[in-house]
Design an enzyme around this catalytic site. Structure first.
Site, PDB file in Angstrom:
ATOM      1  N   GLU A  16      -0.387 -26.101 -16.542  1.00  0.00           N
ATOM      2  CA  GLU A  16      -1.676 -25.063 -16.339  1.00  0.00           C
ATOM      3  C   GLU A  16      -2.364 -25.491 -15.040  1.00  0.00           C
ATOM      4  O   GLU A  16      -2.591 -26.397 -14.733  1.00  0.00           O
ATOM      5  CB  GLU A  16      -2.323 -25.114 -17.641  1.00  0.00           C
ATOM      6  CG  GLU A  16      -3.557 -24.385 -17.624  1.00  0.00           C
ATOM      7  CD  GLU A  16      -4.286 -24.391 -18.735  1.00  0.00           C
ATOM      8  OE1 GLU A  16      -3.810 -24.377 -20.101  1.00  0.00           O
ATOM      9  OE2 GLU A  16      -5.664 -24.667 -18.956  1.00  0.00           O
ATOM     10  N   TYR A 143      -5.117 -25.471 -32.689  1.00  0.00           N
ATOM     11  CA  TYR A 143      -6.114 -26.597 -32.744  1.00  0.00           C
ATOM     12  C   TYR A 143      -5.813 -27.639 -33.535  1.00  0.00           C
ATOM     13  O   TYR A 143      -6.309 -27.619 -34.834  1.00  0.00           O
ATOM     14  CB  TYR A 143      -7.616 -26.079 -32.761  1.00  0.00           C
ATOM     15  CG  TYR A 143      -7.909 -24.979 -31.831  1.00  0.00           C
ATOM     16  CD1 TYR A 143      -8.623 -25.395 -30.627  1.00  0.00           C
ATOM     17  CD2 TYR A 143      -7.648 -23.748 -32.042  1.00  0.00           C
ATOM     18  CE1 TYR A 143      -8.894 -24.240 -29.582  1.00  0.00           C
ATOM     19  CE2 TYR A 143      -7.835 -22.666 -31.105  1.00  0.00           C
ATOM     20  CZ  TYR A 143      -8.395 -22.974 -30.053  1.00  0.00           C
ATOM     21  OH  TYR A 143      -8.781 -21.968 -28.875  1.00  0.00           O
ATOM     22  N   GLN A 174      -4.567 -26.863 -27.919  1.00  0.00           N
ATOM     23  CA  GLN A 174      -5.966 -27.628 -27.492  1.00  0.00           C
ATOM     24  C   GLN A 174      -5.445 -29.050 -27.057  1.00  0.00           C
ATOM     25  O   GLN A 174      -4.824 -29.556 -27.792  1.00  0.00           O
ATOM     26  CB  GLN A 174      -7.057 -27.602 -28.255  1.00  0.00           C
ATOM     27  CG  GLN A 174      -8.244 -28.230 -27.442  1.00  0.00           C
ATOM     28  CD  GLN A 174      -9.388 -27.985 -28.290  1.00  0.00           C
ATOM     29  OE1 GLN A 174     -10.253 -26.745 -27.958  1.00  0.00           O
ATOM     30  NE2 GLN A 174      -9.919 -28.641 -29.273  1.00  0.00           N
TER      31      GLN A 174
HETATM   32  P1  FAD Z   1      -9.687 -17.147 -31.998  1.00  0.00           P
HETATM   33  O1  FAD Z   1      -8.041 -17.231 -32.526  1.00  0.00           O
HETATM   34  O2  FAD Z   1     -10.192 -15.943 -31.951  1.00  0.00           O
HETATM   35  O3  FAD Z   1     -10.382 -18.339 -32.861  1.00  0.00           O
HETATM   36  C1  FAD Z   1     -11.706 -18.414 -32.612  1.00  0.00           C
HETATM   37  C2  FAD Z   1     -12.634 -18.904 -33.766  1.00  0.00           C
HETATM   38  O4  FAD Z   1     -12.597 -17.945 -34.620  1.00  0.00           O
HETATM   39  C3  FAD Z   1     -11.823 -19.885 -34.749  1.00  0.00           C
HETATM   40  O5  FAD Z   1     -12.853 -20.849 -35.280  1.00  0.00           O
HETATM   41  C4  FAD Z   1     -10.932 -19.375 -35.804  1.00  0.00           C
HETATM   42  O6  FAD Z   1     -10.923 -20.137 -36.854  1.00  0.00           O
HETATM   43  C5  FAD Z   1     -11.920 -18.023 -35.986  1.00  0.00           C
HETATM   44  N1  FAD Z   1     -11.196 -16.682 -36.213  1.00  0.00           N
HETATM   45  C6  FAD Z   1      -9.928 -16.545 -35.649  1.00  0.00           C
HETATM   46  N2  FAD Z   1      -9.702 -15.019 -36.129  1.00  0.00           N
HETATM   47  C7  FAD Z   1     -10.659 -14.675 -37.029  1.00  0.00           C
HETATM   48  C8  FAD Z   1     -10.668 -13.568 -37.653  1.00  0.00           C
HETATM   49  N3  FAD Z   1     -10.023 -12.407 -37.583  1.00  0.00           N
HETATM   50  N4  FAD Z   1     -12.134 -13.458 -38.316  1.00  0.00           N
HETATM   51  C9  FAD Z   1     -12.795 -14.694 -38.255  1.00  0.00           C
HETATM   52  N5  FAD Z   1     -12.596 -15.857 -37.846  1.00  0.00           N
HETATM   53  C10 FAD Z   1     -11.505 -15.717 -36.915  1.00  0.00           C
HETATM   54  N6  FAD Z   1     -10.807 -20.072 -22.837  1.00  0.00           N
HETATM   55  C11 FAD Z   1     -11.032 -19.154 -21.625  1.00  0.00           C
HETATM   56  O7  FAD Z   1     -12.224 -18.592 -21.558  1.00  0.00           O
HETATM   57  N7  FAD Z   1     -10.090 -18.907 -20.451  1.00  0.00           N
HETATM   58  C12 FAD Z   1      -9.030 -19.538 -20.650  1.00  0.00           C
HETATM   59  O8  FAD Z   1      -8.190 -19.338 -19.871  1.00  0.00           O
HETATM   60  C13 FAD Z   1      -8.274 -20.390 -21.480  1.00  0.00           C
HETATM   61  N8  FAD Z   1      -7.278 -21.114 -21.891  1.00  0.00           N
HETATM   62  C14 FAD Z   1      -7.000 -21.654 -22.885  1.00  0.00           C
HETATM   63  C15 FAD Z   1      -5.664 -22.249 -23.076  1.00  0.00           C
HETATM   64  C16 FAD Z   1      -5.565 -23.073 -24.182  1.00  0.00           C
HETATM   65  C17 FAD Z   1      -3.947 -23.677 -24.014  1.00  0.00           C
HETATM   66  C18 FAD Z   1      -6.255 -23.235 -25.196  1.00  0.00           C
HETATM   67  C19 FAD Z   1      -6.088 -24.072 -26.629  1.00  0.00           C
HETATM   68  C20 FAD Z   1      -7.511 -22.719 -25.100  1.00  0.00           C
HETATM   69  C21 FAD Z   1      -7.721 -21.930 -23.848  1.00  0.00           C
HETATM   70  N9  FAD Z   1      -9.308 -21.263 -23.820  1.00  0.00           N
HETATM   71  C22 FAD Z   1      -9.597 -20.706 -22.632  1.00  0.00           C
HETATM   72  C23 FAD Z   1     -10.270 -21.579 -24.834  1.00  0.00           C
HETATM   73  C24 FAD Z   1     -10.181 -20.755 -25.764  1.00  0.00           C
HETATM   74  O9  FAD Z   1     -10.763 -19.337 -25.387  1.00  0.00           O
HETATM   75  C25 FAD Z   1     -11.647 -21.136 -26.759  1.00  0.00           C
HETATM   76  O10 FAD Z   1     -11.049 -22.106 -27.617  1.00  0.00           O
HETATM   77  C26 FAD Z   1     -12.206 -20.159 -27.678  1.00  0.00           C
HETATM   78  O11 FAD Z   1     -13.232 -20.947 -28.242  1.00  0.00           O
HETATM   79  C27 FAD Z   1     -11.342 -19.858 -28.790  1.00  0.00           C
HETATM   80  O12 FAD Z   1     -10.265 -18.932 -28.358  1.00  0.00           O
HETATM   81  P2  FAD Z   1      -9.048 -18.429 -29.445  1.00  0.00           P
HETATM   82  O13 FAD Z   1      -8.011 -17.427 -28.813  1.00  0.00           O
HETATM   83  O14 FAD Z   1      -8.326 -19.695 -30.371  1.00  0.00           O
HETATM   84  O15 FAD Z   1      -9.867 -17.741 -30.434  1.00  0.00           O
END
Ligand code: FAD
Length: 293
Positions: A16, A143, A174
């Site tokens: 990455e 996570y 993560q």
């Molecule tokens: P989600 O899947 O939407 O989850 C976020 C939270 O909401 C979780 O607590 C989950 O349990 C809850 N949730 C999920 N779906 C629902 C639903 N339908 N209803 C209610 N609650 C729900 N961030 C950036 O800004 N740019 C990047 O380039 C970036 N790259 C990343 C790469 C990797 C490999 C990882 C692991 C993370 C990266 N992140 C990045 C960080 C990521 O954006 C954050 O961790 C963010 O807080 C959560 O993203 P997510 O897509 O997992 O969210």
């Protein structure tokens, strides 16, 4: 190529990188990519700073160059919380036009200074949106220690399953510093029927401020073994770098031996660190074709 196909008969190694900050030298990322390309990773993913959308053009450009200039499969990160539907279409159309086939679909980090757009509140909504209109391979985040905002480990797993059911064909974790969290997580997700490949996200910790930031942002646990490394070498940058490389290498060797689907190395744009880890582990990765979990 859709990166989900890479996992069919071997373990995968991905890197990455992040786009340069607006004030920094834009050519440095290309020197980094040149060095990383010599290691022949299976793919390189390019982050996208969610808040304000400033990095969109750079993410598209670098992800395109990874694929079309360096000949490496690329993955574009796409956080959705600040995007409107037309913003998303605009970016996805550009990625498609540049031949990019893989999207890491994310909600994105929340910035206190920017108001969410309201169209996409969670990653599953973006995944559904993309799958309904495009033919990208979708990757999602997961996570091992639960997402920092999740009510519980179990509810986080329910939401993860929802992302897979919505169309994510591959997951990347993560970072974690204790492999036992990963093995526990793997056991639980497989039990609830999440059967897509899961890459373990490993970050070589090479400076103290960086890990303090990650602990605050992501809520990851520092194991006592790691705290001892920090206590001993935290004020000696060269020693901490070597210790961080050795720690990450140990984690990766154990994960490979346990049959992990793949390793996603958070390179932090540090090609030297990636090279040293690669030198220690690449023969193990390419020779091991056994999948477990
Ligand atoms: P989600 O899947 O939407 O989850 C976020 C939270 O909401 C979780 O607590 C989950 O349990 C809850 N949730 C999920 N779906 C629902 C639903 N339908 N209803 C209610 N609650 C729900 N961030 C950036 O800004 N740019 C990047 O380039 C970036 N790259 C990343 C790469 C990797 C490999 C990882 C692991 C993370 C990266 N992140 C990045 C960080 C990521 O954006 C954050 O961790 C963010 O807080 C959560 O993203 P997510 O897509 O997992 O969210």
């Amino acid at each position: 190529m859709k990166t989900s196909e890479l996992f069919r008969n071997r373990q995968v190694l991905s890197f990455e990188v992040f786009p340069p900050k607006p004030t920094s030298d834009e050519t440095v990322i290309y020197k980094t990519l040149e060095e990383l390309a010599k290691l022949h990773p299976d793919c390189v993913s390019v982050t996208y700073g969610a808040g304000g959308g400033a990095n969109c053009e750079k993410t598209v450009q670098i992800a395109s160059d990874v694929k079309n200039v360096y000949g490496i499969e690329s993955v574009a990160h796409l956080p959705c919380i600040y995007l409107s539907e037309s913003d998303a279409v605009d970016i996805l159309d550009k990625l498609k036009a540049n031949g990019i086939e893989n999207i890491l679909a994310l909600r994105g980090d929340i910035s206190v200074s920017t108001v969410p757009n309201g169209r996409f509140s969670h990653a599953n909504e973006l995944i559904e949106f993309i799958c309904g209109r495009y033919d990208f391979n979708i990757i999602a985040a997961c996570y091992p220690e639960k997402h920092s905002e999740a009510e519980s480990f179990e509810t986080d797993l329910v939401h993860l399953k929802n992302k897979v059911d919505s169309g994510a064909g591959q997951l990347i974790t993560q970072l974690f510093l204790d492999n036992d969290y990963f093995y526990h997580f793997l056991e639980k997700v497989r039990k609830i029927g999440v059967n897509v490949p899961i890459e373990a996200g490993i970050m070589p910790v090479t400076n103290k401020a960086q890990i303090e930031r990650m602990v605050k942002l992501c809520g990851i646990t520092l194991p006592s073994k790691f705290i001892r490394v920090l206590e001993r070498y935290g004020d000696d940058p060269a020693a901490l770098r070597d210790a961080g490389i050795a720690y990450a290498t140990d984690q990766i060797v154990d994960l490979i031996a346990q049959g992990v689907d793949g390793i996603h190395l958070y390179t932090m744009n540090n090609a030297y660190v990636a090279e040293r880890i690669y030198a220690s582990v690449h023969r193990l990765i390419s020779s091991d074709t056994t999948r477990v979990g």
